[in-house]
Scaffold this active site. Sequence first.
Site, short mmCIF file in Angstrom:
data_model
loop_
_atom_site.label_atom_id
_atom_site.label_comp_id
_atom_site.label_asym_id
_atom_site.label_seq_id
_atom_site.Cartn_x
_atom_site.Cartn_y
_atom_site.Cartn_z
N ARG A 43 0.87 -1.07 -0.13
CA ARG A 43 -0.17 -0.27 -0.31
C ARG A 43 1.05 1.31 -0.47
O ARG A 43 2.01 1.47 1.26
CB ARG A 43 -0.91 -0.23 0.92
CG ARG A 43 -1.84 1.32 1.17
CD ARG A 43 -2.75 0.87 2.72
NE ARG A 43 -3.95 1.69 2.88
CZ ARG A 43 -3.03 2.65 3.54
NH1 ARG A 43 -2.29 3.66 4.27
NH2 ARG A 43 -4.67 4.25 4.31
N SER A 112 -12.14 -3.04 -1.07
CA SER A 112 -12.79 -2.69 0.30
C SER A 112 -14.33 -2.63 0.23
O SER A 112 -14.64 -1.84 -0.04
CB SER A 112 -11.91 -1.36 0.84
OG SER A 112 -10.77 -1.54 0.93
N LYS A 141 -5.30 5.57 8.28
CA LYS A 141 -6.30 5.38 7.17
C LYS A 141 -6.56 6.89 7.26
O LYS A 141 -6.77 7.55 8.39
CB LYS A 141 -6.97 4.38 6.65
CG LYS A 141 -7.69 5.00 5.06
CD LYS A 141 -8.03 3.90 5.17
CE LYS A 141 -9.43 4.63 3.77
NZ LYS A 141 -10.15 3.31 3.63
N1 TZP Z 1 -8.52 0.72 5.41
C1 TZP Z 1 -9.62 0.75 6.39
S1 TZP Z 1 -8.80 0.69 8.33
C2 TZP Z 1 -7.21 1.12 7.37
C3 TZP Z 1 -7.20 0.83 6.23
C4 TZP Z 1 -6.24 0.47 4.85
C5 TZP Z 1 -5.69 0.89 8.22
C6 TZP Z 1 -5.52 -0.06 8.69
O1 TZP Z 1 -4.51 0.39 9.48
P1 TZP Z 1 -4.15 0.12 10.66
O2 TZP Z 1 -3.16 0.75 11.49
O3 TZP Z 1 -3.79 -2.05 11.17
O4 TZP Z 1 -5.53 0.12 11.41
#
Ligand code: TZP
Length: 221
Positions: A43, A112, A141
Amino acid sequence: MSRSHALPQGLYLILDPAVAGSRSLVDLVKPALATGVRLFQLRMKTPHTGEFYDLAIQLCALVRTGGGTFIVNDRVDVAQAVAADGVHLGQEDLPLADARKIMGPDKLIGISTHTMNQAVEAEAGGADYIGFGPIFPTSTKEHPDPVVGLAELREVRARVRLPIVAIGGITIKNVREVVAAGADCCAVISAVLAAPDPGKAMAELVKETKVRFSGGRLGGG
Ligand code: TZP
Ligand code: MG
């Protein structure tokens, strides 16, 4: 569905250089593979396609040589260029049907989703797995969707047959509940990449995300 790649279950390690900071993603992938992580995603929120490509081609080779599955986030073109195992798309990325035309029938496409409707739609549209979240609050995010919580994860589990990748705020402290709520995979970014000891964090998470497989899938509801 007859993909040449099945989605491995367990820990889904998302590699995001913005969260890894000064840590090298290449150096994180090696111990991850040795620890038993089999599912990886790159990502990278960058406008520089060349940078994305350079990292993707390196990580893809490393992951695949180590027996893992490598997914590219957002970018169908980068996924194709590096011959990744698949692509992960958000609700605002290329439509699933168009991505499938480009990727072909044998590659994995994950979508997603943040609501039951989106999850059902992704399944009907031929996705190979859905991401569902954020399960818990996350600061990783930018502009996350509203938190869905474990109860909604259980509801989606009851309705959707596709593998579910839970995401958002998952840590060693809450991962058992996520597995018990029906997630096939638990995706994490900061719980590993920003951990004081990433090797320890991934080993603990691998262990916890395996628990339900010894107990039987869907056993916990
Ligand atoms: N999509 C929904 S939450 C998220 C993404 C890319 C972030 C997840 O990151 P983390 O640090 O595991 O909470
Ligand atoms: Mg996206």
